[in-house]
Design a protein around this motif. Structure first.
Motif, PDB file in Angstrom:
ATOM      1  N   ARG A  48       0.837  -1.207   0.000  1.00 39.37           N
ATOM      2  CA  ARG A  48       0.000   0.000   0.000  1.00 39.37           C
ATOM      3  C   ARG A  48       0.870   1.254   0.000  1.00 39.37           C
ATOM      4  NH1 ARG A  48      -2.635  -0.444   4.822  1.00 39.37           N
ATOM      5  NH2 ARG A  48      -1.021   0.852   5.737  1.00 39.37           N
ATOM      6  N   ASP A  49       1.929   1.250   0.814  1.00 37.68           N
ATOM      7  CA  ASP A  49       2.840   2.392   0.851  1.00 37.68           C
ATOM      8  C   ASP A  49       3.539   2.581  -0.486  1.00 37.68           C
ATOM      9  OD1 ASP A  49       2.118   2.812   3.472  1.00 37.68           O
ATOM     10  OD2 ASP A  49       3.966   1.976   4.316  1.00 37.68           O
ATOM     11  N   ALA A  50       3.944   1.475  -1.105  1.00 33.69           N
ATOM     12  CA  ALA A  50       4.608   1.557  -2.409  1.00 33.69           C
ATOM     13  C   ALA A  50       3.651   2.104  -3.463  1.00 33.69           C
ATOM     14  CB  ALA A  50       5.126   0.183  -2.825  1.00 33.69           C
ATOM     15  N   ASP A  51       2.385   1.688  -3.396  1.00 37.55           N
ATOM     16  CA  ASP A  51       1.394   2.195  -4.343  1.00 37.55           C
ATOM     17  C   ASP A  51       1.167   3.692  -4.162  1.00 37.55           C
ATOM     18  OD1 ASP A  51       1.120  -0.356  -5.336  1.00 37.55           O
ATOM     19  OD2 ASP A  51      -0.794  -0.759  -4.306  1.00 37.55           O
ATOM     20  N   SER A  52       1.107   4.134  -2.916  1.00 35.99           N
ATOM     21  CA  SER A  52       0.890   5.562  -2.677  1.00 35.99           C
ATOM     22  C   SER A  52       2.103   6.382  -3.104  1.00 35.99           C
ATOM     23  CB  SER A  52       0.545   5.828  -1.214  1.00 35.99           C
ATOM     24  OG  SER A  52       1.651   5.591  -0.390  1.00 35.99           O
ATOM     25  N   ARG A  53       3.309   5.834  -2.908  1.00 37.29           N
ATOM     26  CA  ARG A  53       4.509   6.550  -3.361  1.00 37.29           C
ATOM     27  C   ARG A  53       4.581   6.592  -4.883  1.00 37.29           C
ATOM     28  NH1 ARG A  53       6.729   3.785   0.809  1.00 37.29           N
ATOM     29  NH2 ARG A  53       7.681   2.227  -0.528  1.00 37.29           N
ATOM     30  N   ALA A  54       4.079   5.559  -5.536  1.00 39.18           N
ATOM     31  CA  ALA A  54       4.086   5.550  -6.999  1.00 39.18           C
ATOM     32  C   ALA A  54       3.163   6.641  -7.529  1.00 39.18           C
ATOM     33  CB  ALA A  54       3.656   4.186  -7.523  1.00 39.18           C
ATOM     34  N   GLY A  55       2.031   6.855  -6.840  1.00 40.18           N
ATOM     35  CA  GLY A  55       1.100   7.900  -7.249  1.00 40.18           C
ATOM     36  C   GLY A  55       1.627   9.285  -6.943  1.00 40.18           C
ATOM     37  N   ASP A  56       2.362   9.425  -5.860  1.00 42.53           N
ATOM     38  CA  ASP A  56       2.933  10.702  -5.441  1.00 42.53           C
ATOM     39  C   ASP A  56       4.362  10.451  -4.981  1.00 42.53           C
ATOM     40  OD1 ASP A  56       3.505  13.232  -4.567  1.00 42.53           O
ATOM     41  OD2 ASP A  56       2.171  13.171  -2.828  1.00 42.53           O
ATOM     42  N   PRO A  57       5.334  10.645  -5.866  1.00 40.37           N
ATOM     43  CA  PRO A  57       6.723  10.347  -5.505  1.00 40.37           C
ATOM     44  C   PRO A  57       7.237  11.163  -4.322  1.00 40.37           C
ATOM     45  CG  PRO A  57       6.549  10.975  -7.818  1.00 40.37           C
ATOM     46  CD  PRO A  57       5.201  11.124  -7.207  1.00 40.37           C
ATOM     47  N   GLU A  58       6.602  12.276  -4.021  1.00 46.96           N
ATOM     48  CA  GLU A  58       7.025  13.121  -2.908  1.00 46.96           C
ATOM     49  C   GLU A  58       6.410  12.686  -1.582  1.00 46.96           C
ATOM     50  OE1 GLU A  58       9.328  15.569  -3.183  1.00 46.96           O
ATOM     51  OE2 GLU A  58       9.523  14.874  -5.241  1.00 46.96           O
ATOM     52  N   ALA A  59       5.525  11.676  -1.603  1.00 46.61           N
ATOM     53  CA  ALA A  59       4.862  11.222  -0.378  1.00 46.61           C
ATOM     54  C   ALA A  59       5.887  10.617   0.580  1.00 46.61           C
ATOM     55  CB  ALA A  59       3.786  10.200  -0.706  1.00 46.61           C
ATOM     56  N   LEU A  60       5.629  10.791   1.868  1.00 43.34           N
ATOM     57  CA  LEU A  60       6.533  10.278   2.891  1.00 43.34           C
ATOM     58  C   LEU A  60       6.145   8.859   3.278  1.00 43.34           C
ATOM     59  CD1 LEU A  60       6.660  13.358   5.271  1.00 43.34           C
ATOM     60  CD2 LEU A  60       8.325  12.710   3.536  1.00 43.34           C
ATOM     61  N   SER A  61       7.147   8.050   3.554  1.00 43.30           N
ATOM     62  CA  SER A  61       6.880   6.707   4.051  1.00 43.30           C
ATOM     63  C   SER A  61       6.510   6.798   5.526  1.00 43.30           C
ATOM     64  CB  SER A  61       8.102   5.812   3.868  1.00 43.30           C
ATOM     65  OG  SER A  61       9.136   6.224   4.736  1.00 43.30           O
ATOM     66  N   GLU A  62       6.042   5.693   6.081  1.00 38.52           N
ATOM     67  CA  GLU A  62       5.642   5.681   7.490  1.00 38.52           C
ATOM     68  C   GLU A  62       6.813   6.019   8.398  1.00 38.52           C
ATOM     69  OE1 GLU A  62       3.719   2.602  10.724  1.00 38.52           O
ATOM     70  OE2 GLU A  62       3.484   2.200   8.596  1.00 38.52           O
ATOM     71  N   SER A  63       7.985   5.470   8.108  1.00 39.46           N
ATOM     72  CA  SER A  63       9.150   5.755   8.954  1.00 39.46           C
ATOM     73  C   SER A  63       9.573   7.215   8.819  1.00 39.46           C
ATOM     74  CB  SER A  63      10.311   4.832   8.604  1.00 39.46           C
ATOM     75  OG  SER A  63      10.742   5.046   7.280  1.00 39.46           O
ATOM     76  N   GLU A  64       9.423   7.783   7.624  1.00 44.15           N
ATOM     77  CA  GLU A  64       9.751   9.194   7.436  1.00 44.15           C
ATOM     78  C   GLU A  64       8.770  10.080   8.193  1.00 44.15           C
ATOM     79  OE1 GLU A  64      11.844   9.250   3.038  1.00 44.15           O
ATOM     80  OE2 GLU A  64       9.657   9.128   3.151  1.00 44.15           O
ATOM     81  N   ARG A  65       7.479   9.699   8.193  1.00 46.97           N
ATOM     82  CA  ARG A  65       6.495  10.478   8.958  1.00 46.97           C
ATOM     83  C   ARG A  65       6.792  10.411  10.451  1.00 46.97           C
ATOM     84  NH1 ARG A  65       2.979   8.304   5.067  1.00 46.97           N
ATOM     85  NH2 ARG A  65       2.442   6.583   6.439  1.00 46.97           N
ATOM     86  N   ASP A  66       7.184   9.224  10.935  1.00 46.91           N
ATOM     87  CA  ASP A  66       7.535   9.081  12.351  1.00 46.91           C
ATOM     88  C   ASP A  66       8.743   9.946  12.701  1.00 46.91           C
ATOM     89  OD1 ASP A  66       5.481   7.281  12.629  1.00 46.91           O
ATOM     90  OD2 ASP A  66       6.787   5.502  12.537  1.00 46.91           O
TER      91      ASP A  66
END
Length: 98
Positions: A48-66
């Motif tokens: 799911r995280d990979a899919d969201s990053r594919a849609g928005d390359p600037e999106a933060l991963s869960e570890s980056e948000r933490d």
């Protein structure tokens, strides 16, 4: 160097697809595939995280948000410490002039 994957990539992809499309709870799908429920949860979340990053390359991963939340909290603490030290320095500067 990490340890080798216990499950082949194609098995992971198929398990993720089954969990997404079957409408069954992930725990039930995991039992039917003889894998740990937590393992399948991790795979689905990573996909799911990979899919969201594919849609928005600037999106933060869960570890980056933490990490971002941790760093923002640290900035607030440091700003507070700086303000306390600034006030203490001003107080002691006034005391030495007397």
């Amino acid at each position: 160097m990490g340890r080798p994957n216990k499950y082949p990539d194609q098995f992971r992809k198929d398990a993720i697809e089954l969990a997404r499309s079957s409408g069954r709870p992930i725990a039930e799908v995991a039992r039917s595939l003889n894998i740990a429920e937590g393992t399948l949860w991790n795979w689905v979340r990573a996909a799911r995280d990979a899919d969201s990053r594919a849609g928005d390359p600037e999106a933060l991963s869960e570890s980056e948000r933490d990490e971002l939340a941790r760093l923002r909290k640290q900035v607030i603490e440091l700003q507070t410490d700086k303000e306390i030290l600034r006030r203490a320095a001003a107080y002691f500067a006034r005391e030495t002039m007397r």
